[in-house]
Design an enzyme around this catalytic site. Structure first.
Site, PDB file in Angstrom:
ATOM      1  N   TRP A   1      -3.764  -1.831  -1.364  1.00 50.90           N
ATOM      2  CA  TRP A   1      -3.732  -3.063  -2.166  1.00 50.90           C
ATOM      3  C   TRP A   1      -4.156  -4.152  -1.199  1.00 50.90           C
ATOM      4  O   TRP A   1      -3.413  -4.505  -0.278  1.00 50.90           O
ATOM      5  CB  TRP A   1      -2.316  -3.306  -2.698  1.00 50.90           C
ATOM      6  CG  TRP A   1      -2.234  -4.433  -3.672  1.00 50.90           C
ATOM      7  CD1 TRP A   1      -2.400  -4.355  -5.017  1.00 50.90           C
ATOM      8  CD2 TRP A   1      -1.954  -5.814  -3.381  1.00 50.90           C
ATOM      9  NE1 TRP A   1      -2.252  -5.598  -5.583  1.00 50.90           N
ATOM     10  CE2 TRP A   1      -1.975  -6.514  -4.598  1.00 50.90           C
ATOM     11  CE3 TRP A   1      -1.696  -6.528  -2.215  1.00 50.90           C
ATOM     12  CZ2 TRP A   1      -1.749  -7.882  -4.687  1.00 50.90           C
ATOM     13  CZ3 TRP A   1      -1.466  -7.892  -2.297  1.00 50.90           C
ATOM     14  CH2 TRP A   1      -1.499  -8.548  -3.535  1.00 50.90           C
TER      15      TRP A   1
ATOM     16  N   GLU B   1       1.067  -9.024 -17.847  1.00 48.68           N
ATOM     17  CA  GLU B   1       0.795  -7.996 -16.847  1.00 48.68           C
ATOM     18  C   GLU B   1      -0.127  -6.903 -17.337  1.00 48.68           C
ATOM     19  O   GLU B   1      -1.042  -6.501 -16.633  1.00 48.68           O
ATOM     20  CB  GLU B   1       2.111  -7.279 -16.487  1.00 48.68           C
ATOM     21  CG  GLU B   1       2.925  -7.894 -15.431  1.00 48.68           C
ATOM     22  CD  GLU B   1       4.159  -7.041 -15.221  1.00 48.68           C
ATOM     23  OE1 GLU B   1       4.231  -6.363 -14.202  1.00 48.68           O
ATOM     24  OE2 GLU B   1       5.055  -7.065 -16.087  1.00 48.68           O
TER      25      GLU B   1
ATOM     26  N   LYS C   1       3.129  -2.092  -7.329  1.00 48.34           N
ATOM     27  CA  LYS C   1       4.530  -1.938  -7.702  1.00 48.34           C
ATOM     28  C   LYS C   1       5.488  -2.645  -6.748  1.00 48.34           C
ATOM     29  O   LYS C   1       6.392  -3.331  -7.182  1.00 48.34           O
ATOM     30  CB  LYS C   1       4.850  -0.441  -7.776  1.00 48.34           C
ATOM     31  CG  LYS C   1       6.249  -0.117  -8.265  1.00 48.34           C
ATOM     32  CD  LYS C   1       6.382  -0.365  -9.735  1.00 48.34           C
ATOM     33  CE  LYS C   1       7.779  -0.120 -10.257  1.00 48.34           C
ATOM     34  NZ  LYS C   1       7.991  -0.820 -11.535  1.00 48.34           N
TER      35      LYS C   1
ATOM     36  N   CYS D   1       0.855  -1.174   0.000  1.00 49.98           N
ATOM     37  CA  CYS D   1       0.000   0.000   0.000  1.00 49.98           C
ATOM     38  C   CYS D   1       0.900   1.236   0.000  1.00 49.98           C
ATOM     39  O   CYS D   1       2.089   1.144   0.248  1.00 49.98           O
ATOM     40  CB  CYS D   1      -0.875   0.005   1.241  1.00 49.98           C
ATOM     41  SG  CYS D   1      -1.723  -1.553   1.470  1.00 49.98           S
TER      42      CYS D   1
ATOM     43  N   LYS E   1       5.704  -9.221 -19.439  1.00 50.21           N
ATOM     44  CA  LYS E   1       5.178  -7.871 -19.733  1.00 50.21           C
ATOM     45  C   LYS E   1       3.796  -7.965 -20.362  1.00 50.21           C
ATOM     46  O   LYS E   1       2.887  -7.237 -20.002  1.00 50.21           O
ATOM     47  CB  LYS E   1       6.080  -7.140 -20.717  1.00 50.21           C
ATOM     48  CG  LYS E   1       7.259  -6.340 -20.325  1.00 50.21           C
ATOM     49  CD  LYS E   1       7.260  -5.397 -19.214  1.00 50.21           C
ATOM     50  CE  LYS E   1       7.141  -6.029 -17.874  1.00 50.21           C
ATOM     51  NZ  LYS E   1       8.292  -6.118 -17.027  1.00 50.21           N
TER      52      LYS E   1
ATOM     53  N   ASN F   1       0.866  -0.009   6.259  1.00 49.56           N
ATOM     54  CA  ASN F   1       1.323  -0.772   5.101  1.00 49.56           C
ATOM     55  C   ASN F   1       2.063  -1.983   5.649  1.00 49.56           C
ATOM     56  O   ASN F   1       2.939  -1.833   6.497  1.00 49.56           O
ATOM     57  CB  ASN F   1       2.271   0.113   4.259  1.00 49.56           C
ATOM     58  CG  ASN F   1       2.856  -0.633   3.079  1.00 49.56           C
ATOM     59  OD1 ASN F   1       2.320  -1.655   2.661  1.00 49.56           O
ATOM     60  ND2 ASN F   1       3.945  -0.122   2.542  1.00 49.56           N
ATOM     61  N   GLY F   2       1.708  -3.179   5.183  1.00 51.99           N
ATOM     62  CA  GLY F   2       2.372  -4.388   5.679  1.00 51.99           C
ATOM     63  C   GLY F   2       1.322  -5.412   6.061  1.00 51.99           C
ATOM     64  O   GLY F   2       0.158  -5.292   5.678  1.00 51.99           O
TER      65      GLY F   2
ATOM     66  N   ARG G   1       1.398   1.803  -5.967  1.00 55.36           N
ATOM     67  CA  ARG G   1       1.638   0.828  -4.900  1.00 55.36           C
ATOM     68  C   ARG G   1       0.370   0.049  -4.528  1.00 55.36           C
ATOM     69  O   ARG G   1       0.434  -0.924  -3.785  1.00 55.36           O
ATOM     70  CB  ARG G   1       2.170   1.544  -3.650  1.00 55.36           C
ATOM     71  CG  ARG G   1       3.539   2.145  -3.823  1.00 55.36           C
ATOM     72  CD  ARG G   1       4.036   2.707  -2.519  1.00 55.36           C
ATOM     73  NE  ARG G   1       4.229   1.653  -1.549  1.00 55.36           N
ATOM     74  CZ  ARG G   1       5.394   1.094  -1.269  1.00 55.36           C
ATOM     75  NH1 ARG G   1       6.481   1.509  -1.863  1.00 55.36           N
ATOM     76  NH2 ARG G   1       5.475   0.144  -0.377  1.00 55.36           N
TER      77      ARG G   1
ATOM     78  N   GLU H   1      10.793 -12.524 -20.178  1.00 57.49           N
ATOM     79  CA  GLU H   1      10.459 -11.166 -19.750  1.00 57.49           C
ATOM     80  C   GLU H   1       9.378 -10.565 -20.662  1.00 57.49           C
ATOM     81  O   GLU H   1       8.455  -9.898 -20.186  1.00 57.49           O
ATOM     82  CB  GLU H   1      11.745 -10.314 -19.714  1.00 57.49           C
ATOM     83  CG  GLU H   1      11.559  -8.838 -19.418  1.00 57.49           C
ATOM     84  CD  GLU H   1      10.846  -8.518 -18.112  1.00 57.49           C
ATOM     85  OE1 GLU H   1      10.613  -9.421 -17.284  1.00 57.49           O
ATOM     86  OE2 GLU H   1      10.465  -7.339 -17.935  1.00 57.49           O
TER      87      GLU H   1
ATOM     88  N   HIS I   1       9.162 -30.934 -27.246  1.00 52.87           N
ATOM     89  CA  HIS I   1       8.956 -31.781 -26.064  1.00 52.87           C
ATOM     90  C   HIS I   1       7.595 -31.538 -25.423  1.00 52.87           C
ATOM     91  O   HIS I   1       7.410 -31.860 -24.253  1.00 52.87           O
ATOM     92  CB  HIS I   1      10.089 -31.555 -25.055  1.00 52.87           C
ATOM     93  CG  HIS I   1      11.427 -31.926 -25.619  1.00 52.87           C
ATOM     94  ND1 HIS I   1      11.848 -33.227 -25.740  1.00 52.87           N
ATOM     95  CD2 HIS I   1      12.405 -31.157 -26.157  1.00 52.87           C
ATOM     96  CE1 HIS I   1      13.044 -33.245 -26.308  1.00 52.87           C
ATOM     97  NE2 HIS I   1      13.398 -32.010 -26.571  1.00 52.87           N
TER      98      HIS I   1
HETATM   99  C1  F6R Z   1       7.116  -6.892 -13.532  1.00 50.87           C
HETATM  100  C2  F6R Z   1       7.504  -6.392 -12.235  1.00 50.87           C
HETATM  101  C3  F6R Z   1       7.652  -7.363 -11.123  1.00 50.87           C
HETATM  102  C4  F6R Z   1       8.880  -6.984 -10.276  1.00 50.87           C
HETATM  103  C5  F6R Z   1       8.960  -7.883  -9.043  1.00 50.87           C
HETATM  104  C6  F6R Z   1      10.190  -7.574  -8.205  1.00 50.87           C
HETATM  105  O1  F6R Z   1       7.007  -5.851 -14.465  1.00 50.87           O
HETATM  106  O2  F6R Z   1       7.690  -5.225 -12.056  1.00 50.87           O
HETATM  107  O3  F6R Z   1       7.742  -8.668 -11.587  1.00 50.87           O
HETATM  108  O4  F6R Z   1      10.020  -7.115 -11.062  1.00 50.87           O
HETATM  109  O5  F6R Z   1       7.817  -7.692  -8.268  1.00 50.87           O
HETATM  110  O6  F6R Z   1      10.182  -6.255  -7.770  1.00 50.87           O
HETATM  111  P1  F6R Z   1      11.483  -5.568  -7.226  1.00 50.87           P
HETATM  112  O7  F6R Z   1      12.447  -5.475  -8.377  1.00 50.87           O
HETATM  113  O8  F6R Z   1      11.055  -4.232  -6.741  1.00 50.87           O
HETATM  114  O9  F6R Z   1      12.033  -6.451  -6.152  1.00 50.87           O
END
Ligand code: F6R
Length: 612
Positions: free
Chosen positions: A74, A494, A607, A2, A491, A100-101, A27, A487, A510
């Site tokens: 969140w 997401e 995030k 959050c 993307k 937050n937590g 967040r 990756e 396979h």
């Molecule tokens: C994907 C993304 C997440 C972060 C993951 C780790 O676009 O942003 O998969 O890479 O949550 O986050 P950090 O790097 O902040 O530890």
């Protein structure tokens, strides 16, 4: 996960709090709320939905107080609803708290409080906090600083993680904040103070910050802040200047943060290289003090992270192994921490985290330290939690990344890890001068090469429109191209909500080829001359079965019937992920836009994943 903001000063608090919440929405964004104190009374405005929904509530202008706390949520415990939104109050409406937590023992605390006559309105873990504070406030009547002592006693009972802000109607000029395993910083202004979980929220008000450590408590007034450790002994804090420019946390004319951050990659990578990489000099990591003797003593490297950061580890495993001859294992932090990994003092553990706050990555780091491995953190956020735990920290310096989907953090991480691999090789005095020289030149040219990719986006945009209604998309690659396939696939999932899978080309036969049918889209990444024929064979196999193909390549592919080919500049495949990911970032972005989705705030995501 959050976002929290706090303000005390001489101005109306709510506009500053709303502004901060909007900047923190990445967040968490399923509900939002604000509490302010006016005339010894706490007003609360909160609702499910986004911050703009909160801002449009008719009563918002009635919040006239100059001290306030705010939250964007969140959800973890309890679905998004008005009742579950923060701030939460105690039963007597004396204390208001944002958190937050996660409070892991909240059920036990709730039972204890209920047996003492308290009742609960929400399903959240947080609601135990204001009630626990009230409980201690009432039993400690003789104390001459009851508010501070009550907060301190309450948090001693909490198991889990928290960053909290507390206000009390009986102490209308005071805010108390505390943290453990969740980020919290205090910004110092001129006759005003700010609190936030993330610096961008208040960057336009101040650039001077106090950073709280785990267990710290701060008692804030308009003109003064007292800091305490977890035993309530006074401690002093150094004021730090954060020189991020304010526009770094704004959209700056772009439609979305993600597009802005994709375009910022050349700049971010120049900053990442900074003074560490020069063509004709050894790489500079003076801040690390990892000696030749130490590097010779290690028998393996673990790179541990989550999500995109973990993909940056996968992308750079080959460069470490090629240059340093040390085996590298890349692991998902949430798996590593519960798996009893075989590590000891001869293991170097590298942890990558853009935010520096990811709960699993930090827990994995703590475990490695306890097992005597040396720990090195790579993060983008100055003084984030991970930096306080690791033996060494190096920063990517990519600037704030606001969009939930990570872009510039990934390319900066891959760049920094590649420079680190070269530095290790130089320290180990390996006999690979030619390849090191050529890699350095390749890395130095990355920013211009990314700029050239960003100038030609039409093919990508058109293909995005062609495939935006699909339900399944496959990514294929070999070697470092496989890590980029993963990756690219992440993307896409997401931000476009299209199901996708990434496979190593050699794995196709396979099993996964059974999924290929007429009209399905396969995205191939081909940047390694040694693997080009093998990769083309894989793509041919899917074309034969009716697939539509989109290829990202810097190789001469001859005459084949691919639907679209995006050419990227030539580069050593050991660092090609920094270039080959760019068209895939853009493809996901344009698909998301074509579907009219919220690119920066995809559903269910946040995030920073500060809880498990
Ligand atoms: C994907 C993304 C997440 C972060 C993951 C780790 O676009 O942003 O998969 O890479 O949550 O986050 P950090 O790097 O902040 O530890």
């Amino acid at each position: 996960m959050c976002g929290i903001v706090g303000y005390l000063g001489n101005k109306k608090a709510y506009p500053i709090l709303l502004d901060g919440l909007l900047k923190l929405e990445y967040r968490g964004y399923d509900s939002a709320g604000i509490s302010t104190i006016e005339n010894n009374h706490i007003s609360i405005l909160k609702d499910k939905g986004r911050v703009n929904n909160l801002a449009s509530l008719p009563d918002i202008n009635k919040l006239s107080g100059t001290i306030g706390i705010a939250h964007t949520r969140w959800a973890t415990h309890g679905k998004p609803s008005r009742e579950n939104s923060h701030p939460h109050m105690d039963n007597s409406n004396t204390f208001s708290v944002v958190h937050n937590g996660i409070i892991e023992n909240y059920q036990e605390l709730k039972n204890f409080l209920m047996s003492n006559g308290y009742h609960f309105i929400s399903d959240t873990d947080t609601e135990v906090i204001p009630n626990l504070i009230h409980y201690y406030y009432e039993i400690d009547k003789s104390n001459n600083n009851r508010f501070l002592h009550a907060v301190s006693s309450a948090i001693k009972n909490l198991k889990g993680s928290y960053a909290i802000e507390v206000i009390c109607k009986l102490h209308p000029d005071t805010m108390i904040v505390a943290r453990k395993d969740s980020p919290l910083v205090i910004g110092k202004g001129n006759h005003e103070n700010f609190v936030c979980s993330d610096i961008p929220a208040i960057l336009s008000y101040t650039k001077s910050f106090y950073l709280l450590n785990d267990g710290d408590i701060a008692e804030l007034f308009v003109d003064n802040i007292n800091f305490y450790n977890d035993s309530l002994e006074p401690i002093s804090k150094e004021l730090k200047n954060i020189d991020w420019d304010t526009s770094a946390a704004e959209k700056d004319g772009y439609d979305d943060y993600m597009l802005k951050e994709i375009h910022e990659q050349p700049k971010a990578i120049r900053e990442t290289m900074g003074s560490r990489l020069k063509a004709n000099e050894p790489c500079n990591f003076d801040d690390l003090s990892l000696t030749e003797e130490y590097l010779k003593s290690i028998n393996k490297i673990y790179i541990v992270a989550c999500g995109t950061a973990m993909h940056a580890g996968l992308a750079t495993k080959p460069i470490f192994e090629k240059l340093c001859n040390i085996p590298v294992f890349v692991d998902i932090a949430s798996e590593f921490r519960y798996r009893n990994p075989i590590i000891d003092k001869n293991t170097l553990c590298i942890f990558i985290s853009q935010s520096g706050e990811t709960a699993d990555t930090i827990a994995a780091l703590k475990l490695s330290k306890a097992m005597k491995a040396k720990t090195l953190a790579i993060t983008n956020v100055i003084a984030s939690s991970i930096t306080r735990e690791a033996d060494y920290t190096i920063y990517t310096h990519a600037g704030p990344e606001i969009a939930v989907a990570s872009t510039k953090a990934y390319t900066s991480q891959v760049t920094l890890l590649s420079i680190l691999a070269i530095y290790f090789a130089e320290t180990l005095k390996v006999d690979k001068e030619e390849i090191i020289f050529s890699l350095k030149n390749d890395i130095l040219q990355l920013p211009q090469k990314i700029e050239s990719i960003l100038k030609n986006v039409n093919t990508i945009k058109e293909f995005a429109h062609q495939i935006c209604t699909e339900h399944d998309i496959f990514f294929l690659g070999r070697g470092t191209d496989y890590s980029v396939a993963m990756e690219g696939s992440l993307k896409l999932k997401e931000i476009s909500y299209i199901h996708s899978e990434a496979y190593a080309g050699g794995e196709l036969k396979h099993g996964p080829i059974a999924l290929i049918e007429n009209g399905i889209t396969v995205i191939g990444i081909i940047t390694d001359a040694n693997l080009v024929e093998k990769s083309i064979s894989n793509i041919q196999e899917v074309i034969t079965r009716g697939a539509k193909t989109f290829i990202v390549t810097n190789q001469d592919l001859g005459n084949h019937t691919f639907n679209e080919v995006v050419r990227i500049p030539d580069i050593n495949p050991l660092i090609s992920p920094v270039l080959s990911i760019i068209p895939l970032q853009l493809l996901s972005y344009y698909i998301s836009k074509a579907k009219e989705l919220d690119v920066d705030k995809p559903r269910n995501l946040a995030k920073s994943v500060t809880v498990e």
